[in-house]
Write a protein that holds these residues in place. Structure first.
Motif, PDB file in Angstrom:
ATOM      1  N   SER A   1       0.842  -1.180   0.000  1.00  0.00           N
ATOM      2  CA  SER A   1       0.000   0.000   0.000  1.00  0.00           C
ATOM      3  C   SER A   1       0.891   1.248   0.000  1.00  0.00           C
ATOM      4  O   SER A   1       1.842   1.334   0.785  1.00  0.00           O
ATOM      5  CB  SER A   1      -0.843  -0.045   1.277  1.00  0.00           C
ATOM      6  OG  SER A   1      -1.938   0.777   1.148  1.00  0.00           O
ATOM      7  N   GLY A   2       0.612   2.157  -0.914  1.00  0.00           N
ATOM      8  CA  GLY A   2       1.409   3.381  -0.988  1.00  0.00           C
ATOM      9  C   GLY A   2       2.621   3.277  -1.906  1.00  0.00           C
ATOM     10  O   GLY A   2       3.376   4.240  -2.048  1.00  0.00           O
TER      11      GLY A   2
ATOM     12  N   LYS B   1       0.989   2.037  -7.108  1.00  0.00           N
ATOM     13  CA  LYS B   1       0.253   1.289  -8.132  1.00  0.00           C
ATOM     14  C   LYS B   1      -0.879   2.112  -8.746  1.00  0.00           C
ATOM     15  O   LYS B   1      -0.999   2.208  -9.971  1.00  0.00           O
ATOM     16  CB  LYS B   1      -0.322  -0.008  -7.527  1.00  0.00           C
ATOM     17  CG  LYS B   1       0.725  -0.904  -6.891  1.00  0.00           C
ATOM     18  CD  LYS B   1       0.123  -2.166  -6.294  1.00  0.00           C
ATOM     19  CE  LYS B   1      -0.873  -1.933  -5.173  1.00  0.00           C
ATOM     20  NZ  LYS B   1      -0.299  -1.297  -3.971  1.00  0.00           N
ATOM     21  N   SER B   2      -1.728   2.693  -7.885  1.00  0.00           N
ATOM     22  CA  SER B   2      -2.853   3.487  -8.410  1.00  0.00           C
ATOM     23  C   SER B   2      -2.336   4.696  -9.174  1.00  0.00           C
ATOM     24  O   SER B   2      -2.893   5.054 -10.224  1.00  0.00           O
ATOM     25  CB  SER B   2      -3.754   3.975  -7.276  1.00  0.00           C
ATOM     26  OG  SER B   2      -4.292   2.904  -6.582  1.00  0.00           O
ATOM     27  N   THR B   3      -1.303   5.314  -8.643  1.00  0.00           N
ATOM     28  CA  THR B   3      -0.754   6.491  -9.325  1.00  0.00           C
ATOM     29  C   THR B   3      -0.271   6.107 -10.716  1.00  0.00           C
ATOM     30  O   THR B   3      -0.524   6.828 -11.693  1.00  0.00           O
ATOM     31  CB  THR B   3       0.401   7.086  -8.483  1.00  0.00           C
ATOM     32  OG1 THR B   3      -0.101   7.393  -7.172  1.00  0.00           O
ATOM     33  CG2 THR B   3       0.958   8.342  -9.111  1.00  0.00           C
TER      34      THR B   3
ATOM     35  N   GLU C   1      -7.119  -2.445  -8.216  1.00  0.00           N
ATOM     36  CA  GLU C   1      -7.487  -3.330  -7.106  1.00  0.00           C
ATOM     37  C   GLU C   1      -8.938  -3.804  -7.227  1.00  0.00           C
ATOM     38  O   GLU C   1      -9.753  -3.595  -6.317  1.00  0.00           O
ATOM     39  CB  GLU C   1      -7.245  -2.639  -5.767  1.00  0.00           C
ATOM     40  CG  GLU C   1      -5.767  -2.354  -5.561  1.00  0.00           C
ATOM     41  CD  GLU C   1      -5.460  -1.698  -4.237  1.00  0.00           C
ATOM     42  OE1 GLU C   1      -6.225  -1.900  -3.285  1.00  0.00           O
ATOM     43  OE2 GLU C   1      -4.454  -0.997  -4.164  1.00  0.00           O
TER      44      GLU C   1
ATOM     45  N   HIS D   1      -3.373  -7.072  -4.586  1.00  0.00           N
ATOM     46  CA  HIS D   1      -2.649  -7.283  -3.332  1.00  0.00           C
ATOM     47  C   HIS D   1      -2.386  -8.766  -3.075  1.00  0.00           C
ATOM     48  O   HIS D   1      -1.629  -9.102  -2.180  1.00  0.00           O
ATOM     49  CB  HIS D   1      -3.440  -6.701  -2.156  1.00  0.00           C
ATOM     50  CG  HIS D   1      -3.239  -5.230  -1.982  1.00  0.00           C
ATOM     51  ND1 HIS D   1      -2.016  -4.681  -1.723  1.00  0.00           N
ATOM     52  CD2 HIS D   1      -4.095  -4.195  -2.062  1.00  0.00           C
ATOM     53  CE1 HIS D   1      -2.120  -3.374  -1.626  1.00  0.00           C
ATOM     54  NE2 HIS D   1      -3.385  -3.044  -1.843  1.00  0.00           N
TER      55      HIS D   1
HETATM   56  N1  LIG Z   1      -3.849  12.822  -4.961  1.00  0.00           N
HETATM   57  C1  LIG Z   1      -2.840  12.623  -4.111  1.00  0.00           C
HETATM   58  N2  LIG Z   1      -2.404  13.620  -3.318  1.00  0.00           N
HETATM   59  C2  LIG Z   1      -1.384  13.446  -2.459  1.00  0.00           C
HETATM   60  N3  LIG Z   1      -0.709  12.270  -2.321  1.00  0.00           N
HETATM   61  C3  LIG Z   1      -1.098  11.246  -3.081  1.00  0.00           C
HETATM   62  C4  LIG Z   1      -2.181  11.356  -4.015  1.00  0.00           C
HETATM   63  N4  LIG Z   1      -2.342  10.162  -4.630  1.00  0.00           N
HETATM   64  C5  LIG Z   1      -1.416   9.342  -4.114  1.00  0.00           C
HETATM   65  N5  LIG Z   1      -0.667   9.985  -3.189  1.00  0.00           N
HETATM   66  C6  LIG Z   1       0.458   9.423  -2.427  1.00  0.00           C
HETATM   67  O1  LIG Z   1       1.295   8.763  -3.356  1.00  0.00           O
HETATM   68  C7  LIG Z   1       1.784   7.543  -2.810  1.00  0.00           C
HETATM   69  C8  LIG Z   1       1.367   6.399  -3.696  1.00  0.00           C
HETATM   70  O2  LIG Z   1      -0.036   6.232  -3.570  1.00  0.00           O
HETATM   71  P1  LIG Z   1      -0.853   5.165  -4.442  1.00  0.00           P
HETATM   72  O3  LIG Z   1      -2.290   5.369  -4.139  1.00  0.00           O
HETATM   73  O4  LIG Z   1      -0.429   5.245  -5.848  1.00  0.00           O
HETATM   74  O5  LIG Z   1      -0.330   3.792  -3.825  1.00  0.00           O
HETATM   75  P2  LIG Z   1      -0.925   2.325  -4.024  1.00  0.00           P
HETATM   76  O6  LIG Z   1       0.244   1.417  -4.196  1.00  0.00           O
HETATM   77  O7  LIG Z   1      -1.949   2.321  -5.078  1.00  0.00           O
HETATM   78  O8  LIG Z   1      -1.587   2.074  -2.604  1.00  0.00           O
HETATM   79  P3  LIG Z   1      -2.885   1.159  -2.245  1.00  0.00           P
HETATM   80  O9  LIG Z   1      -2.469  -0.257  -2.498  1.00  0.00           O
HETATM   81  O10 LIG Z   1      -3.131   1.454  -0.797  1.00  0.00           O
HETATM   82  O11 LIG Z   1      -4.004   1.628  -3.117  1.00  0.00           O
HETATM   83  C9  LIG Z   1       1.231   7.461  -1.395  1.00  0.00           C
HETATM   84  O12 LIG Z   1       2.200   7.985  -0.517  1.00  0.00           O
HETATM   85  C10 LIG Z   1       0.009   8.353  -1.447  1.00  0.00           C
HETATM   86  O13 LIG Z   1      -0.285   8.898  -0.184  1.00  0.00           O
END
Ligand SMILES: Nc1ncnc2c1ncn2[C@@H]1O[C@H](COP(=O)(O)OP(=O)(O)OP(=O)(O)O)[C@@H](O)[C@H]1O
Length: 283
Positions: A48-49, A52-54, A182, A215
């Motif tokens: 998490s973090g 991936k979503s980004t 996810e 995940h």
């Molecule tokens: N719109 C936003 N504004 C500020 N920080 C962001 C934003 N989107 C993502 N982040 C930060 O960027 C980092 C990557 O986040 P992301 O959501 O891409 O992770 P992830 O691997 O998809 O997590 P998860 O599995 O929990 O969904 C994290 O530290 C998150 O807090």
């Protein structure tokens, strides 16, 4: 910068070149360079973090990189105009963890809304969609095994059924690329297996390029053609799933060593030695 839409399917379907994305002090993606093959199930793994979503949201322009280049289906997303992005999104479907259906609306109308991007004007009520769209929506509901639920309210369905409706809503766009953020994180393990099997089967049958964050490592290894591991915004694994062991996949979740603790600016974490050895073993 040229942002012309291409009609043939480029290979790779997706290319990221030195993509960095910062949200204030947080570096969500750090110099990510990555090719994702067309017509394959590409799975993103990572804590998490990890970003991936980004990463997914860069592929259809929901995010623009702070620096670097993103090319999806030949379109330079990092430089695309709003109009180019609208056109691209007609070819890039997306599904989400929480389905994003309109609860009080019928299942069939929810699927029809997948066509809104290519229809002129607002629609309110099933009957306001062209007959061809309603028929296509029924066909997609049949493809996900839910034709018998067409006229039920979406919020009366189980989570697994709602995700199938969301898949049908994405499919009615006839996308070339399908992004799945996810998609089974809210589902029990058995239902999750069923939804991922469906996604993988439809992806294969329709030759879609699927990019899906997950995940569950075992599920990833069961459905993926390619596995990409992210840690703290960096790619630490990028391998064909064939021959990738569970232990190798799990290294994506290894904690960074103390010496690698993130600097205050959220900068890049160097890859641990053993990950370099894993990468070398796979090359
Ligand atoms: N719109 C936003 N504004 C500020 N920080 C962001 C934003 N989107 C993502 N982040 C930060 O960027 C980092 C990557 O986040 P992301 O959501 O891409 O992770 P992830 O691997 O998809 O997590 P998860 O599995 O929990 O969904 C994290 O530290 C998150 O807090």
């Amino acid at each position: 910068m040229a942002t012309a839409t291409v009609t043939s399917l480029p290979e790779p379907a997706v290319r990221l070149e030195a993509v960095t994305k910062r949200f204030g002090a947080v570096t969500a993606l750090d110099e990510v360079t990555l090719d994702l093959p067309a017509r394959r199930m590409n799975v993103l793994l990572g804590l998490s973090g990890s970003g991936k979503s980004t990463l997914l949201r860069h592929l259809n322009g929901l995010h623009r990189p702070t620096s670097g280049r993103v090319t999806t289906l030949g379109v330079a997303v990092h430089a695309a105009s709003d109009r180019d992005l609208r056109d691209l999104r007609c070819r890039v479907g997306m599904i989400f963890q929480h389905f994003h259906l309109v609860g009080p609306m019928s299942v069939l109308e929810n699927v029809c809304t997948g066509k809104l991007g290519s229809l002129r004007g607002p629609r309110l009520g099933l009957i306001t969609y062209p007959r061809a769209v309603r028929e296509a929506a029924m066909a997609e509901l049949a493809a996900v095994g839910l034709a018998d639920k067409a006229f039920q309210r979406a919020d009366t369905l189980s989570g697994g059924q709602q995700q199938r409706v969301a898949i049908a809503r994405a499919l009615i766009q006839q996308p070339t690329v399908l992004l799945a953020d996810e998609p089974v994180a809210s589902l029990d393990p058995i239902t999750a297996d069923g939804v991922m099997d469906l996604l993988a089967r439809i992806g294969r049958e329709r030759e879609l390029t699927v990019v899906c964050s997950l995940h569950q490592v075992d599920l990833a290894l069961a459905v993926a053609d390619r596995v990409v591991g992210l840690r703290a915004g960096s790619v630490v694994l990028d391998r064909d799933a064939a021959g990738l062991s569970r232990a190798e996949a799990l290294t994506v979740y290894d904690p960074p060593r103390p010496a690698e603790a993130a600097p205050p600016d959220g900068g890049r974490l160097p890859a641990p030695d053993h990950l370099a050895r894993v990468a070398a073993a796979g090359s």
